[in-house]
Motif scaffolding. Structure first.
Motif, mmCIF file in Angstrom:
data_model
loop_
_atom_site.group_PDB
_atom_site.id
_atom_site.type_symbol
_atom_site.label_atom_id
_atom_site.label_comp_id
_atom_site.label_asym_id
_atom_site.label_seq_id
_atom_site.Cartn_x
_atom_site.Cartn_y
_atom_site.Cartn_z
ATOM 1 N N GLY A 214 -11.040 -0.174 1.231
ATOM 2 C CA GLY A 214 -9.808 0.510 1.615
ATOM 3 C C GLY A 214 -9.154 1.093 0.380
ATOM 4 O O GLY A 214 -8.396 0.424 -0.309
ATOM 5 N N ASP B 151 -14.308 3.495 2.495
ATOM 6 C CA ASP B 151 -13.155 3.994 3.258
ATOM 7 C C ASP B 151 -13.632 4.997 4.307
ATOM 8 O O ASP B 151 -14.651 5.666 4.106
ATOM 9 C CB ASP B 151 -12.117 4.671 2.337
ATOM 10 N N THR B 152 -12.877 5.087 5.373
ATOM 11 C CA THR B 152 -13.161 6.131 6.362
ATOM 12 C C THR B 152 -12.579 7.459 5.879
ATOM 13 O O THR B 152 -13.029 8.520 6.262
ATOM 14 C CB THR B 152 -12.478 5.823 7.713
ATOM 15 N N ASP C 200 -8.256 -4.163 0.908
ATOM 16 C CA ASP C 200 -6.982 -3.534 1.277
ATOM 17 C C ASP C 200 -7.164 -2.670 2.534
ATOM 18 O O ASP C 200 -6.611 -1.587 2.634
ATOM 19 C CB ASP C 200 -6.432 -2.710 0.101
ATOM 20 N N SER D 207 0.798 -1.217 0.000
ATOM 21 C CA SER D 207 0.000 0.000 0.000
ATOM 22 C C SER D 207 0.837 1.276 0.000
ATOM 23 O O SER D 207 1.995 1.284 0.360
ATOM 24 C CB SER D 207 -0.871 -0.013 1.243
ATOM 25 N N THR D 208 0.168 2.356 -0.373
ATOM 26 C CA THR D 208 0.783 3.677 -0.253
ATOM 27 C C THR D 208 0.814 4.073 1.211
ATOM 28 O O THR D 208 0.184 3.460 2.045
ATOM 29 C CB THR D 208 -0.067 4.721 -0.995
ATOM 30 N N GLY E 130 -8.295 6.951 7.962
ATOM 31 C CA GLY E 130 -7.311 5.931 8.311
ATOM 32 C C GLY E 130 -7.916 4.663 8.874
ATOM 33 O O GLY E 130 -9.145 4.502 8.957
ATOM 34 N N LEU E 131 -7.032 3.736 9.251
ATOM 35 C CA LEU E 131 -7.479 2.442 9.754
ATOM 36 C C LEU E 131 -8.436 2.649 10.919
ATOM 37 O O LEU E 131 -8.224 3.523 11.762
ATOM 38 C CB LEU E 131 -6.297 1.588 10.237
ATOM 39 N N CYS E 132 -9.457 1.795 10.964
ATOM 40 C CA CYS E 132 -10.472 1.960 12.006
ATOM 41 C C CYS E 132 -10.904 0.574 12.479
ATOM 42 O O CYS E 132 -11.412 -0.220 11.678
ATOM 43 C CB CYS E 132 -11.636 2.748 11.431
ATOM 44 N N ARG F 152 -5.778 5.136 -5.922
ATOM 45 C CA ARG F 152 -5.109 4.706 -7.170
ATOM 46 C C ARG F 152 -5.797 3.484 -7.781
ATOM 47 O O ARG F 152 -5.906 3.374 -9.002
ATOM 48 C CB ARG F 152 -3.621 4.425 -6.934
ATOM 49 N N ARG G 274 2.164 -3.483 -10.413
ATOM 50 C CA ARG G 274 0.880 -3.589 -9.708
ATOM 51 C C ARG G 274 -0.277 -3.331 -10.677
ATOM 52 O O ARG G 274 -1.290 -4.033 -10.670
ATOM 53 C CB ARG G 274 0.878 -2.567 -8.561
ATOM 54 N N CYS H 69 -7.872 4.603 0.258
ATOM 55 C CA CYS H 69 -6.924 5.668 0.607
ATOM 56 C C CYS H 69 -6.991 6.775 -0.456
ATOM 57 O O CYS H 69 -8.040 7.364 -0.654
ATOM 58 C CB CYS H 69 -5.521 5.109 0.784
ATOM 59 N N GLY I 102 -16.945 6.063 5.825
ATOM 60 C CA GLY I 102 -17.266 5.650 7.190
ATOM 61 C C GLY I 102 -16.669 4.290 7.500
ATOM 62 O O GLY I 102 -16.004 3.683 6.653
ATOM 63 N N ASP I 103 -16.909 3.828 8.709
ATOM 64 C CA ASP I 103 -16.403 2.525 9.122
ATOM 65 C C ASP I 103 -17.157 1.434 8.358
ATOM 66 O O ASP I 103 -18.360 1.238 8.554
ATOM 67 C CB ASP I 103 -16.609 2.367 10.636
ATOM 68 N N ALA I 104 -16.439 0.723 7.498
ATOM 69 C CA ALA I 104 -17.089 -0.266 6.629
ATOM 70 C C ALA I 104 -17.684 -1.430 7.420
ATOM 71 O O ALA I 104 -18.579 -2.111 6.916
ATOM 72 C CB ALA I 104 -16.085 -0.775 5.601
ATOM 73 N N ASP J 248 -6.151 -3.810 5.319
ATOM 74 C CA ASP J 248 -4.956 -4.249 6.050
ATOM 75 C C ASP J 248 -5.264 -4.942 7.381
ATOM 76 O O ASP J 248 -4.375 -5.553 7.963
ATOM 77 C CB ASP J 248 -3.983 -3.087 6.368
HETATM 78 C C1 LIG Z 1 -3.491 0.543 3.129
HETATM 79 S S1 LIG Z 1 -4.704 1.711 2.878
HETATM 80 C C2 LIG Z 1 -5.391 1.349 1.303
HETATM 81 C C3 LIG Z 1 -4.442 1.618 0.185
HETATM 82 C C4 LIG Z 1 -5.050 1.638 -1.196
HETATM 83 N N1 LIG Z 1 -5.858 0.474 -1.497
HETATM 84 C C5 LIG Z 1 -3.965 1.777 -2.240
HETATM 85 O O1 LIG Z 1 -3.756 0.855 -3.028
HETATM 86 O O2 LIG Z 1 -3.326 2.830 -2.279
HETATM 87 C C6 LIG Z 1 -5.942 1.106 3.951
HETATM 88 C C7 LIG Z 1 -7.215 1.903 3.857
HETATM 89 O O3 LIG Z 1 -8.243 1.227 4.573
HETATM 90 C C8 LIG Z 1 -9.068 2.188 5.198
HETATM 91 N N2 LIG Z 1 -9.741 1.549 6.344
HETATM 92 C C9 LIG Z 1 -9.177 0.853 7.370
HETATM 93 N N3 LIG Z 1 -10.097 0.455 8.245
HETATM 94 C C10 LIG Z 1 -11.307 0.855 7.749
HETATM 95 C C11 LIG Z 1 -12.654 0.696 8.178
HETATM 96 N N4 LIG Z 1 -12.964 0.079 9.323
HETATM 97 N N5 LIG Z 1 -13.626 1.216 7.399
HETATM 98 C C12 LIG Z 1 -13.339 1.873 6.239
HETATM 99 N N6 LIG Z 1 -12.078 2.055 5.800
HETATM 100 C C13 LIG Z 1 -11.070 1.559 6.531
HETATM 101 C C14 LIG Z 1 -8.093 3.285 5.611
HETATM 102 O O4 LIG Z 1 -8.727 4.522 5.781
HETATM 103 C C15 LIG Z 1 -7.092 3.294 4.460
HETATM 104 O O5 LIG Z 1 -7.414 4.252 3.498
#
Ligand SMILES: C[S@@+](CC[C@H](N)C(=O)[O-])C[C@H]1O[C@@H](n2cnc3c(N)ncnc32)[C@H](O)[C@@H]1O
Length: 259
Positions: A77, A107-108, A188, A2-3, A111-113, A82, A54, A79, A164-166, A190
């Protein structure tokens, strides 16, 4: 992999790689190419081998698995987006008249949630990592709308951004769209919690041809994604495949899961 939004760039890189890449960012920033030409014809001058690989792996996945089946694309996910942009353009390239190939993005954007003990203790496996920034979804919508406008049937919007929180928003989305069939779901996040919640929620919307693709299986820094797949479908039931062009991306069709 990931980025890094609001995180150190490329967490697995050596010091030499980091230095070289920082210098290349400066080279990019001081590019003498006029912006218009940069965007419309010269961006590949700066495209790295890793990113090209990729994109190639995703192109193969789309061509070989998505194209021949019905359903929507879901990205869990995104971000900065891309992959959403790439999927939008692959649709325009491979099936320009398939206006039913909707892309749904979860996505939120903050960030990670929902990280928990199943996510290990890597410093980037914490809530808030990979934050795209306040209001980023508006920028993403603008970019995706532009890409749509360069392909046929552009008056029909074919993407939806679900902010929002998926773990929660997936059920709301599916209740609102009971017609949903998944052609491909790309995971993605994570982390364990939202990945497991979304895999479970998608189950009634999968066909034997649906593709479940993942960015972090078998990843020591993010063990949660593997745990989620193992708990929902069982690793032994998945016929996992990967492209030689991407070290991280792997996928299974649901045919193998259905047995
Ligand atoms: C590693 S990044 C994704 C990178 C992207 N797919 C790329 O290729 O550049 C992880 C993403 O998951 C989102 N995320 C993590 N937990 C989440 C949740 N509970 N609900 C929604 N989005 C979430 C984060 O906000 C983040 O943007």
């Amino acid at each position: 992999m990931s980025t890094s939004a609001n995180t150190d760039f490329a967490p697995r890189s050596s010091t030499q790689e980091m230095d070289r890449r920082a210098k290349f960012v400066e080279t990019f920033e001081s590019s003498p190419i006029p912006r218009r030409e940069l965007v419309y014809s010269q961006l590949s001058l700066y495209l790295t081998r890793q990113e090209l690989s990729r994109m190639y792996a995703m192109t193969e996945l789309y061509r070989d698995y998505v194209l021949g089946t019905n359903g929507v694309l879901m990205e869990f996910g995104t971000c900065y987006g891309r992959t959403s942009a790439l999927l939008t353009n692959l649709r325009g390239m491979f099936e320009p008249f398939n206006f039913t190939r909707k892309l749904v993005i979860f996505d939120t954007f903050s960030g990670l949630c929902g990280t928990n003990e199943k996510d290990g203790n890597d410093r980037l496996a914490t809530d808030g990592a990979y934050c795209a920034g306040d209001g980023y979804e508006n920028h993403l919508a603008e970019v995706l709308s532009y890409h749509e406008s360069e392909s046929p049937i552009s008056h029909r919007k074919k993407f939806e951004i679900v902010k929002g929180d998926a773990s929660k928003s997936i059920s709301t989305y599916l209740e609102k769209h009971p017609e949903t069939i998944v052609a491909m779901a790309y995971f993605d996040f994570d982390i364990y919690g939202p990945t497991k919640a979304c895999l479970e929620a998608l189950r009634p919307h999968l066909t034997k041809n649906s593709v479940l693709a993942f960015d972090e299986l078998n990843c020591p820094e993010y063990p949660g994604e593997t745990s989620a797949l193992a708990e929902v479908f069982g690793l032994g039931k998945c016929s996992l495949k990967r492209s030689p062009f991407s070290p991280w991306m792997s996928y299974t069709t649901c045919e193998s899961i259905a047995g």
